[in-house]
Design an enzyme around this catalytic site. Sequence first.
Site, PDB file in Angstrom:
ATOM      1  N   ASP A  47       0.834  -1.214   0.000  1.00 21.83           N
ATOM      2  CA  ASP A  47       0.000   0.000   0.000  1.00 21.83           C
ATOM      3  C   ASP A  47       0.865   1.260   0.000  1.00 21.83           C
ATOM      4  OD1 ASP A  47      -2.777   0.103  -0.006  1.00 21.83           O
ATOM      5  OD2 ASP A  47      -2.955  -0.556   2.070  1.00 21.83           O
ATOM      6  N   GLU A  70      -5.487   7.313   0.123  1.00 23.31           N
ATOM      7  CA  GLU A  70      -5.966   6.627   1.316  1.00 23.31           C
ATOM      8  C   GLU A  70      -4.960   6.665   2.471  1.00 23.31           C
ATOM      9  OE1 GLU A  70      -7.261   2.577   0.700  1.00 23.31           O
ATOM     10  OE2 GLU A  70      -8.377   2.666   2.587  1.00 23.31           O
ATOM     11  N   ASP A 128      -6.402   5.246  -4.802  1.00 18.06           N
ATOM     12  CA  ASP A 128      -6.400   4.129  -3.862  1.00 18.06           C
ATOM     13  C   ASP A 128      -5.208   3.256  -4.246  1.00 18.06           C
ATOM     14  OD1 ASP A 128      -6.784   2.142  -2.066  1.00 18.06           O
ATOM     15  OD2 ASP A 128      -8.946   1.997  -2.368  1.00 18.06           O
ATOM     16  N   ILE A 130      -3.934   0.502  -3.055  1.00 16.63           N
ATOM     17  CA  ILE A 130      -4.433  -0.872  -3.260  1.00 16.63           C
ATOM     18  C   ILE A 130      -5.890  -0.878  -2.835  1.00 16.63           C
ATOM     19  CG2 ILE A 130      -4.337  -3.319  -2.657  1.00 16.63           C
ATOM     20  CD1 ILE A 130      -1.447  -3.129  -2.197  1.00 16.63           C
ATOM     21  N   ASP A 131      -6.761  -0.939  -3.793  1.00 19.92           N
ATOM     22  CA  ASP A 131      -8.188  -1.063  -3.497  1.00 19.92           C
ATOM     23  C   ASP A 131      -8.476  -2.559  -3.398  1.00 19.92           C
ATOM     24  OD1 ASP A 131     -10.893  -0.533  -3.208  1.00 19.92           O
ATOM     25  OD2 ASP A 131     -11.244  -0.548  -5.367  1.00 19.92           O
ATOM     26  N   THR A 133      -7.821  -4.448  -0.287  1.00 20.09           N
ATOM     27  CA  THR A 133      -6.675  -5.038   0.430  1.00 20.09           C
ATOM     28  C   THR A 133      -6.993  -6.466   0.886  1.00 20.09           C
ATOM     29  OG1 THR A 133      -7.479  -3.847   2.357  1.00 20.09           O
ATOM     30  CG2 THR A 133      -5.602  -2.915   1.233  1.00 20.09           C
ATOM     31  N   HIS A 222     -19.139  -5.406   3.839  1.00 14.56           N
ATOM     32  CA  HIS A 222     -19.170  -4.183   3.036  1.00 14.56           C
ATOM     33  C   HIS A 222     -20.510  -3.985   2.329  1.00 14.56           C
ATOM     34  CE1 HIS A 222     -14.486  -4.004   2.489  1.00 14.56           C
ATOM     35  NE2 HIS A 222     -14.875  -3.975   3.749  1.00 14.56           N
ATOM     36  N   SER A 246     -12.938  -5.039  -4.774  1.00 14.31           N
ATOM     37  CA  SER A 246     -12.315  -3.849  -5.396  1.00 14.31           C
ATOM     38  C   SER A 246     -13.045  -3.342  -6.640  1.00 14.31           C
ATOM     39  CB  SER A 246     -10.845  -4.128  -5.746  1.00 14.31           C
ATOM     40  OG  SER A 246     -10.724  -4.788  -6.993  1.00 14.31           O
ATOM     41  N   LYS A 249     -14.543  -4.849 -10.130  1.00  8.95           N
ATOM     42  CA  LYS A 249     -15.958  -5.056 -10.492  1.00  8.95           C
ATOM     43  C   LYS A 249     -16.379  -4.092 -11.610  1.00  8.95           C
ATOM     44  CE  LYS A 249     -17.521  -4.815  -6.074  1.00  8.95           C
ATOM     45  NZ  LYS A 249     -16.285  -5.052  -5.280  1.00  8.95           N
ATOM     46  N   ARG A 263     -23.679  -1.746  -4.237  1.00  8.77           N
ATOM     47  CA  ARG A 263     -23.009  -1.505  -2.961  1.00  8.77           C
ATOM     48  C   ARG A 263     -24.089  -1.062  -1.984  1.00  8.77           C
ATOM     49  NH1 ARG A 263     -17.671  -1.476  -3.276  1.00  8.77           N
ATOM     50  NH2 ARG A 263     -17.417  -0.567  -1.235  1.00  8.77           N
ATOM     51  N   ASP A 278     -12.345   5.101  -3.710  1.00 12.12           N
ATOM     52  CA  ASP A 278     -12.903   3.764  -3.955  1.00 12.12           C
ATOM     53  C   ASP A 278     -13.867   3.741  -5.148  1.00 12.12           C
ATOM     54  OD1 ASP A 278     -11.686   2.228  -1.988  1.00 12.12           O
ATOM     55  OD2 ASP A 278     -13.179   2.751  -0.460  1.00 12.12           O
TER      56      ASP A 278
HETATM   57  P1  AMP Z   1     -15.088  -3.911  -2.055  1.00 12.05           P
HETATM   58  O1  AMP Z   1     -13.925  -4.816  -2.318  1.00 12.05           O
HETATM   59  O2  AMP Z   1     -15.894  -3.604  -3.254  1.00 12.05           O
HETATM   60  O3  AMP Z   1     -15.882  -4.323  -0.889  1.00 12.05           O
HETATM   61  O4  AMP Z   1     -14.464  -2.486  -1.733  1.00 12.05           O
HETATM   62  C1  AMP Z   1     -13.345  -2.341  -0.940  1.00 12.05           C
HETATM   63  C2  AMP Z   1     -13.458  -1.013  -0.246  1.00 12.05           C
HETATM   64  O5  AMP Z   1     -14.603  -0.997   0.579  1.00 12.05           O
HETATM   65  C3  AMP Z   1     -12.302  -0.724   0.662  1.00 12.05           C
HETATM   66  O6  AMP Z   1     -11.326   0.012  -0.015  1.00 12.05           O
HETATM   67  C4  AMP Z   1     -12.904   0.085   1.796  1.00 12.05           C
HETATM   68  O7  AMP Z   1     -12.520   1.434   1.706  1.00 12.05           O
HETATM   69  C5  AMP Z   1     -14.390  -0.004   1.552  1.00 12.05           C
HETATM   70  N1  AMP Z   1     -15.167  -0.314   2.764  1.00 12.05           N
HETATM   71  C6  AMP Z   1     -14.708  -0.509   4.008  1.00 12.05           C
HETATM   72  N2  AMP Z   1     -15.741  -0.710   4.867  1.00 12.05           N
HETATM   73  C7  AMP Z   1     -16.865  -0.629   4.150  1.00 12.05           C
HETATM   74  C8  AMP Z   1     -18.267  -0.718   4.451  1.00 12.05           C
HETATM   75  N3  AMP Z   1     -18.700  -0.957   5.697  1.00 12.05           N
HETATM   76  N4  AMP Z   1     -19.147  -0.574   3.444  1.00 12.05           N
HETATM   77  C9  AMP Z   1     -18.726  -0.356   2.186  1.00 12.05           C
HETATM   78  N5  AMP Z   1     -17.423  -0.263   1.847  1.00 12.05           N
HETATM   79  C10 AMP Z   1     -16.504  -0.388   2.801  1.00 12.05           C
HETATM   80 MG    MG Z   2     -10.225   0.913  -1.394  1.00 15.25          MG
END
Ligand code: AMP
Ligand code: MG
Length: 335
Positions: A47, A70, A128, A130-131, A133, A222, A246, A249, A263, A278
């Site tokens: 990161d 980030e 970001d 690393i989106d 992680t 998430h 990430s 998608k 989301r 993000d």
């Molecule tokens: P994803 O892999 O699509 O779930 O997205 C990853 C991103 O979701 C990360 O970079 C976080 O910044 C973000 N994230 C963290 N917590 C949450 C949450 N509670 N709801 C939605 N996104 C989140």
């Molecule tokens: Mg991210």
Amino acid sequence: MINYDQPEIDFALNAVSQAASLVRHIQSEMVMPSLTKDDLSPVTIADYASQALVARLLAEAFPNDPLVAEEDASGLRPSGDGDDRQAEFLERVTHYISALAPEATPQVVCAWIDRGAAAPARRFWALDPIDGTKGFLRGDQYAVALALVVDGQVQLGALGCPNLSDAFRPDPHGPGSLLIAARGQGTWVTWLEGNGDFEPLHVSKRTDPSLARLLRSFESGHTDVDRIVDFSTALGIRAAPVRMDSQAKYAVLASGKADLLLRLLSPARPDYREKIWDQAAGALILEEAGGKITDLEGKPLDFAAGRTLANNRGVLASNGLLHSAALNGLHAVHA
Ligand code: AMP
Ligand code: MG
């Protein structure tokens, strides 16, 4: 066609491809200890290294442009309590960076990383490093995501997805994907490794909701898994959602291999607001491929509200054709 000679496009492609190759290299050299993002984990090294590299390239290309990213370097600086783990850790980050930036020293690396603490301005870059992680740690999808925002509008988006090649299934040995979108110039993809040509990307033409292929976060925390089931039932969607980490998608949606992305807000975090880094790059990559992105109420995403999308709740992204059916579905299940 996209104008690769435009300095912003040239910089974004160069920065994202270098950072994505670097994090892929760091991952290949490391034994992943556990699925946590503790302070000294490999994902944190990658990161920081990714952010330092992009910040350094930005300082060279556009010295006056702010970077909204980030990470910051506070966790890397010596704590003064005799614990030298930070110093050792910073040495490792510096070691990885110095292969690409020979002038790197620990102090310089911290300064590069801290460039990312800027506040959004009239024109700024969102990064970001690393989106996804958690996906990085699992060996699943992750992305380096960089966007240029001007007057609250994303003008350029670049995504490097090292584990995204031909199929959804993460492929650590494949060439990976590099995507670029510029407003009014379309979305283009090439391989991250190798000298392939850029090809245009287009969303799917699917109009029948029951056949929609739906993408959701891999991490259940998430999103709202139960509501996604209700939503699928309301629209008669037959296939189970594809779980993926990430902004990869958005790359999949832009390529027409999926039709919808949700989301939803996690019931445990109903007040969560998306971070701009993000969503910014992925949003334009989808829109320039012909897709549509809004929040769960159908409002456009507002990238002028600070470091988060403070004026939006969640995200609905689609091939455009299914957007209103999906909004109706969300309304029906009160999501
Ligand atoms: P994803 O892999 O699509 O779930 O997205 C990853 C991103 O979701 C990360 O970079 C976080 O910044 C973000 N994230 C963290 N917590 C949450 C949450 N509670 N709801 C939605 N996104 C989140
Ligand atoms: Mg991210």
